[in-house]
Design a protein around this motif. Sequence first.
Motif, PDB file in Angstrom:
ATOM      1  N   SER A 179       4.588 -20.903 -36.799  1.00  0.00           N
ATOM      2  CA  SER A 179       4.865 -20.138 -35.582  1.00  0.00           C
ATOM      3  C   SER A 179       5.821 -19.004 -35.908  1.00  0.00           C
ATOM      4  CB  SER A 179       5.486 -21.039 -34.508  1.00  0.00           C
ATOM      5  OG  SER A 179       5.946 -20.282 -33.398  1.00  0.00           O
ATOM      6  N   VAL A 180       5.474 -17.812 -35.450  1.00  0.00           N
ATOM      7  CA  VAL A 180       6.359 -16.646 -35.537  1.00  0.00           C
ATOM      8  C   VAL A 180       6.722 -16.244 -34.120  1.00  0.00           C
ATOM      9  CG1 VAL A 180       6.601 -14.243 -36.263  1.00  0.00           C
ATOM     10  CG2 VAL A 180       5.314 -15.855 -37.687  1.00  0.00           C
ATOM     11  N   VAL A 181       8.001 -16.267 -33.804  1.00  0.00           N
ATOM     12  CA  VAL A 181       8.492 -15.831 -32.497  1.00  0.00           C
ATOM     13  C   VAL A 181       9.222 -14.517 -32.694  1.00  0.00           C
ATOM     14  CG1 VAL A 181      10.022 -16.358 -30.568  1.00  0.00           C
ATOM     15  CG2 VAL A 181       8.661 -18.182 -31.611  1.00  0.00           C
ATOM     16  N   SER A 182       8.826 -13.495 -31.941  1.00  0.00           N
ATOM     17  CA  SER A 182       9.443 -12.170 -32.073  1.00  0.00           C
ATOM     18  C   SER A 182       9.796 -11.628 -30.694  1.00  0.00           C
ATOM     19  CB  SER A 182       8.494 -11.205 -32.796  1.00  0.00           C
ATOM     20  OG  SER A 182       9.114  -9.944 -32.978  1.00  0.00           O
ATOM     21  N   SER A 183      11.086 -11.643 -30.384  1.00  0.00           N
ATOM     22  CA  SER A 183      11.571 -11.199 -29.083  1.00  0.00           C
ATOM     23  C   SER A 183      13.088 -11.029 -29.195  1.00  0.00           C
ATOM     24  CB  SER A 183      11.242 -12.249 -28.013  1.00  0.00           C
ATOM     25  OG  SER A 183      11.762 -11.901 -26.762  1.00  0.00           O
ATOM     26  N   SER A 184      13.647 -10.023 -28.622  1.00  0.00           N
ATOM     27  CA  SER A 184      13.037  -9.046 -27.745  1.00  0.00           C
ATOM     28  C   SER A 184      13.079  -7.665 -28.393  1.00  0.00           C
ATOM     29  CB  SER A 184      13.810  -8.998 -26.433  1.00  0.00           C
ATOM     30  OG  SER A 184      15.213  -8.758 -26.724  1.00  0.00           O
ATOM     31  N   PHE A 185      12.128  -6.780 -27.999  1.00  0.00           N
ATOM     32  CA  PHE A 185      12.248  -5.385 -28.383  1.00  0.00           C
ATOM     33  C   PHE A 185      13.582  -4.819 -27.895  1.00  0.00           C
ATOM     34  CE2 PHE A 185       7.398  -4.919 -28.409  1.00  0.00           C
ATOM     35  CZ  PHE A 185       7.335  -4.814 -29.790  1.00  0.00           C
ATOM     36  N   PHE A 186      13.903  -5.089 -26.625  1.00  0.00           N
ATOM     37  CA  PHE A 186      15.184  -4.658 -26.076  1.00  0.00           C
ATOM     38  C   PHE A 186      15.518  -5.510 -24.866  1.00  0.00           C
ATOM     39  CE2 PHE A 186      17.702  -1.920 -23.154  1.00  0.00           C
ATOM     40  CZ  PHE A 186      18.857  -1.866 -23.931  1.00  0.00           C
ATOM     41  N   TRP A 187      16.696  -6.137 -24.932  1.00  0.00           N
ATOM     42  CA  TRP A 187      17.202  -6.951 -23.832  1.00  0.00           C
ATOM     43  C   TRP A 187      18.726  -6.783 -23.820  1.00  0.00           C
ATOM     44  CZ3 TRP A 187      15.886  -9.001 -19.472  1.00  0.00           C
ATOM     45  CH2 TRP A 187      16.648 -10.016 -18.884  1.00  0.00           C
ATOM     46  N   PRO A 188      19.279  -6.084 -22.827  1.00  0.00           N
ATOM     47  CA  PRO A 188      20.696  -5.699 -22.873  1.00  0.00           C
ATOM     48  C   PRO A 188      21.660  -6.777 -22.396  1.00  0.00           C
ATOM     49  CG  PRO A 188      19.668  -4.760 -20.925  1.00  0.00           C
ATOM     50  CD  PRO A 188      18.575  -5.484 -21.674  1.00  0.00           C
TER      51      PRO A 188
END
Length: 472
Positions: free
Chosen positions: A396-405
């Motif tokens: 499993s590859v989890v990729s998050s977040s592009f942008f989360w302030p």
Amino acid sequence: MKINLPTVGPIVGFTDPNQTRLFLRGELERDAHGLRRAFGVVRWRKLGGQKWSDPLFNKLSPNFDMTGVFAISSLTPSTVYEYQAGWFFADAELEKIEQINANLLEWPTPDADFTMSFKTSTTSTTGTRGYVVGSCRYLLRLFGGLWYDDRGDKVFRSVLEQIDKKKPVDALLMIGDQIYADDLNFVAPDTRLDQFLERYRTVFSQTYIQQLMARVPTYMILDDHEIEDNWPANADKQDRVTLYPHAIHAYQIYQSSHSPLFSADRVGRIEGTLSHFWYSFVDGCSEWFVMDSRTERDLSATPPTMVSETQLKALLDWLGNGSQLVKFVVTSVPLFPDLLNDAGDKWGAFAEQRRLIIEHIRNNKISKVIFVSGDVHCSFVSKLTLDSDPSFSVHSVVSSSFFWPYPHMSKTEFAFNTQLTGIPGGNYVTRLLSDVYSDDNFARLESSLKGVDVNFFERKGGSLGPATKIKF
């Protein structure tokens, strides 16, 4: 006829060795006689070629927010094409427009801002394919929509810089929450169609994401924030009658329309209506099944189901197709590991369907399976193993977040090294293979028949750690 630059796009969508899809938006304008007719137009040629193709036209309808998708066919595999795409007004029907002399079209002077390029996919399975994957690009709207936060666009600048440094990207996978229609879950959430459409126009026309999607084949699937947080757990009857149709209509225009879901007619225009949002495609040594993990949920079923029986069967059939390619399965919420405090939104709350998927992979000895997910605002690589069957493994590859302030999730919130729930008689355990990166980031996957290398990069392009090597 003067050709204008697209107001959104162009977006390069589904691309295989012989075709591609191009999406663009024009503009809506009225005069004394009513709504003016607008048409999109594209032309293309091999990079370095002298002669452009005949122009391909499409009427831009207000029913689809003045957008159109063009299916360009009869292309050559592994070939770079340059193209131009724009729109114009004309007082004629489409049949008349298609008969005009191409010399009457006044294209802007060719320059870097108007002439773009894409590369067709390959027929070879022996090489390496490169992908950028990620999710959750927050764009806060404040002051009644007069100000938008553009910090999230910088992540796409970093991807472009890597491409310019000869690190090619064969496809961009955007795996959920491409928009946040529900700012902070309560501050002026979008509820009307015009609000959802404005949100997409703003998100997809920011500088760097626009440049990236105009160059790289882009595949999308929704998660909850394209509708509302944790959809459909908090939905009432009125939400299903008003909110959902508006959100989904906008989603189909801006995310589904350039996907493999639609077929194309003989003159290069997509056609048909959708019965579902999941889809699959093949790219060299890799094949992808992009699940809809959001809109088919049935929380009242016993047990609850994440996806329809139709989608589940399609996924299981696809997994068992015997291709021997690398099998990437996109599910917007992670299949594993479980969250220690899951509010019923992730796969742990739909354990029976998860069991069917995992045991189908094990019982049929299906190899090279990698689940790709987002949603949880951190990134990592993990591996599902079974003590009683050393030959079994799924990654499993989890990729998050592009942008989360706001604060991100951490390693302590996941059930690593703990038996996966809902699979009696088997000790399935998730083991962490990388660090857990609690930073805005994107992942690069370098895929071959021998394995997949996973690298995570922070928003400004710096590496977050060594590559995680998945070997087959």
